[in-house]
Design an enzyme around this catalytic site. Sequence first.
Site, PDB file in Angstrom:
ATOM      1  N   ASP A 223      -2.567   5.112   0.679  1.00 48.58           N
ATOM      2  CA  ASP A 223      -2.906   6.178  -0.570  1.00 48.58           C
ATOM      3  C   ASP A 223      -2.955   5.756  -1.868  1.00 48.58           C
ATOM      4  O   ASP A 223      -1.972   5.410  -2.616  1.00 48.58           O
ATOM      5  CB  ASP A 223      -1.370   7.022  -0.381  1.00 48.58           C
ATOM      6  CG  ASP A 223      -1.612   8.287  -1.161  1.00 48.58           C
ATOM      7  OD1 ASP A 223      -2.846   8.857  -1.594  1.00 48.58           O
ATOM      8  OD2 ASP A 223      -0.701   9.106  -1.308  1.00 48.58           O
TER       9      ASP A 223
ATOM     10  N   ASP B 189      -9.443   9.341  -3.444  1.00 48.01           N
ATOM     11  CA  ASP B 189      -7.962   9.333  -2.996  1.00 48.01           C
ATOM     12  C   ASP B 189      -8.107   9.368  -1.452  1.00 48.01           C
ATOM     13  O   ASP B 189      -8.509  10.003  -0.528  1.00 48.01           O
ATOM     14  CB  ASP B 189      -7.616  10.786  -3.268  1.00 48.01           C
ATOM     15  CG  ASP B 189      -6.095  10.851  -2.614  1.00 48.01           C
ATOM     16  OD1 ASP B 189      -5.347  10.000  -2.212  1.00 48.01           O
ATOM     17  OD2 ASP B 189      -5.809  12.192  -2.535  1.00 48.01           O
TER      18      ASP B 189
END
EC number: 3.4.23.-
Length: 389
Positions: free
Chosen positions: A76, A268
């Site tokens: 992440d 992201d």
Amino acid sequence: MKTTMNFVFLFFLPLLINAKPKRVTLHIPLVHNGANFYDSKVVSLPLSSPHSQRGLAFMAEIHFGSPQKKQFLHMDTGSSLTWTQCFPCSDCYAQKIYPKYRPAASITYRDAMCEDSHPKSNPHFAFDPLTRICTYQQHYLDETNIKGTLAQEMITVDTHDGGFKRVHGVYFGCNTLSDGSYFTGTGILGLGVGKYSIIGEFGSKFSFCLGEISEPKASHNLILGDGANVQGHPTVINITEGHTIFQLESIIVGEEITLDDPVQVFVDTGSTLSHLSTNLYYKFVDAFDDLIGSRPLSYEPTLCYKADTIERLEKMDVGFKFDVGAELSVNIHNIFIQQGPPEIRCLAIQNNKESFSHVIIGVIAMQGYNVGYDLSAKTAYINKQDCDM
């Protein structure tokens, strides 16, 4: 002879004292969960909402502690804290693979010290001088919360060449509360910028490469350290509150559409879909309407067509062009995904109706690309390539 040896020793002594230990480069193979593309990501800071993990997630298998215990962490770039669930945990989600990590069973585990962070920081860290324990909590806009103890541990990674590498004293969060129910794996591998981010253990460079999701044998990888793949078209990034921010200059829907003003972008990997501000989303919609010439089944929350309408289209790129000319584009047949009935295809880009002007680019749009970061130079590199290591 003795005098000569003393001279040599004294000459090299300052070099030995000032020498920095050589940093390790980790080459980590990634796998994805092969999920159906459901994405309930809510725009938040930190960007990665655990609920987004019901969609596509790229996972790294990392061994914690001694003796080693496997953890399966979701890569992440939208958050800086690496964490896993620890035993005992009275309020944690059920793990489907690997048992919760037991810090008491590891001889290399130790509680970490920290400095109190700003009250509004997310994650927030607090140090208790009596217990000498640092606790943290992180809140997500979708009301998911995590809490735990900041710790340091030895990690071991199986490398692509069949070997392994160990790194001691890596910061991570040992969760004692994880009230979300949609997590994939055992935790998060946070690649955002922060004082306790795993990125700092390896210098200022890292890269990830994501192959084509539809290809079962495609390779995907993450490289941490000076050996990261920082090649390709450069673009300037800014670092704000732990996030690396790109500048979007234009969008591509068959042809390039230049924006009136640059828009801030978060790349992201914690998000499946991409999310555009309302004004920018409708620029996309208008361009598709003109290009496809067929009325969509829906405009909100995303653009959907009958599958045969999309399948008839010739190869066409959809994508984003950044400051200095770096470009990330995806073939239209990859950016439209099945969402719901098999005869429906929907654009993997949604309208973000929140009061949030940034763009979030999710992993579906990153297929076939390597994204490399040199944080010290505030530069990212985007390169379309095969991800075989």
